[in-house]
Design a protein around this motif. Structure first.
Motif, PDB file in Angstrom:
ATOM      1  N   ASP A  58     -39.510 -57.328  -2.635  1.00 50.67           N
ATOM      2  CA  ASP A  58     -38.702 -57.047  -1.450  1.00 50.67           C
ATOM      3  C   ASP A  58     -38.494 -58.299  -0.603  1.00 50.67           C
ATOM      4  OD1 ASP A  58     -37.334 -55.019   0.211  1.00 50.67           O
ATOM      5  OD2 ASP A  58     -38.927 -55.476   1.659  1.00 50.67           O
ATOM      6  N   ALA A  59     -39.512 -59.148  -0.519  1.00 53.75           N
ATOM      7  CA  ALA A  59     -39.369 -60.405   0.214  1.00 53.75           C
ATOM      8  C   ALA A  59     -38.301 -61.278  -0.453  1.00 53.75           C
ATOM      9  CB  ALA A  59     -40.705 -61.142   0.278  1.00 53.75           C
ATOM     10  N   ALA A  60     -38.369 -61.410  -1.773  1.00 54.59           N
ATOM     11  CA  ALA A  60     -37.357 -62.205  -2.485  1.00 54.59           C
ATOM     12  C   ALA A  60     -35.968 -61.619  -2.279  1.00 54.59           C
ATOM     13  CB  ALA A  60     -37.705 -62.282  -3.976  1.00 54.59           C
ATOM     14  N   LEU A  61     -35.870 -60.302  -2.333  1.00 56.53           N
ATOM     15  CA  LEU A  61     -34.592 -59.619  -2.089  1.00 56.53           C
ATOM     16  C   LEU A  61     -34.075 -59.942  -0.685  1.00 56.53           C
ATOM     17  CD1 LEU A  61     -32.343 -57.476  -2.517  1.00 56.53           C
ATOM     18  CD2 LEU A  61     -34.046 -55.744  -1.897  1.00 56.53           C
ATOM     19  N   GLY A  62     -34.943 -59.844   0.302  1.00 49.86           N
ATOM     20  CA  GLY A  62     -34.527 -60.112   1.677  1.00 49.86           C
ATOM     21  C   GLY A  62     -34.037 -61.535   1.867  1.00 49.86           C
ATOM     22  N   TYR A  63     -34.750 -62.507   1.320  1.00 50.59           N
ATOM     23  CA  TYR A  63     -34.339 -63.898   1.473  1.00 50.59           C
ATOM     24  C   TYR A  63     -33.029 -64.170   0.732  1.00 50.59           C
ATOM     25  CZ  TYR A  63     -39.228 -64.266   2.949  1.00 50.59           C
ATOM     26  OH  TYR A  63     -40.440 -64.073   3.567  1.00 50.59           O
ATOM     27  N   ALA A  64     -32.905 -63.629  -0.476  1.00 43.45           N
ATOM     28  CA  ALA A  64     -31.672 -63.835  -1.245  1.00 43.45           C
ATOM     29  C   ALA A  64     -30.480 -63.201  -0.553  1.00 43.45           C
ATOM     30  CB  ALA A  64     -31.825 -63.254  -2.651  1.00 43.45           C
ATOM     31  N   SER A  65     -30.660 -61.980  -0.055  1.00 41.83           N
ATOM     32  CA  SER A  65     -29.518 -61.262   0.520  1.00 41.83           C
ATOM     33  C   SER A  65     -29.091 -61.814   1.874  1.00 41.83           C
ATOM     34  CB  SER A  65     -29.814 -59.763   0.622  1.00 41.83           C
ATOM     35  OG  SER A  65     -30.855 -59.512   1.537  1.00 41.83           O
TER      36      SER A  65
END
Length: 142
Positions: free
Chosen positions: A65-72
């Motif tokens: 979820d952290a990776a998703l948040g940073y990417a998005s």
């Protein structure tokens, strides 16, 4: 998307990671970010393990979820996750290093979809997540 993942992020994603108290408290670090892409990692310690002695599913989800948040949010527009699904395929144990790579699959003016792969240090896939984000239209404050 279309080679954009090699382009620098539109904002300083590292500053977002610095403000992410939950991810930091969990030991999650941002490794790299570009447009629509982010890589995060965590070294598993005893605090990350469940009662069976393997990585807690909640930590694996949090890493993805952290990776998703940073990417998005890398394009400079505030996004929010509205849907996420995860499949756990292999266990991870203390001292394993888990790496999550989020990649944008599609994007419209209001929604974006991502694939996040979580691998152990040996390169084996331990979990895969798909996530959808809502694009607010508001700029990210950095």
């Amino acid at each position: 998307m279309n080679g954009e993942a090699d382009s620098p992020a539109a904002i300083d994603v590292a500053s977002l990671a610095e403000r992410d108290a939950f991810a930091r408290a969990s030991g999650i670090e941002l490794v790299e970010a570009s447009l629509g892409r982010a890589v995060c990692r965590v070294r598993l310690g005893e605090r990350h393990l469940n009662f069976n002695g393997v990585a807690h599913g909640g930590l694996t989800f949090t890493l993805a979820d952290a990776a998703l948040g940073y990417a998005s949010n890398s394009r400079g527009i505030v996004t929010a996750s509205i849907d996420a699904h995860i499949l756990y395929s292999l266990p991870a144990r203390a001292d394993d290093v888990l790496t999550a790579t989020a990649v944008e699959i599609s994007r419209t003016s209001r929604l974006a979809s991502y694939r996040i792969d979580i691998v152990r240090g040996d390169g084996r896939l331990i979990a895969a997540m798909t996530g959808t984000t809502f694009l607010s239209g508001k700029p990210v404050e950095v």
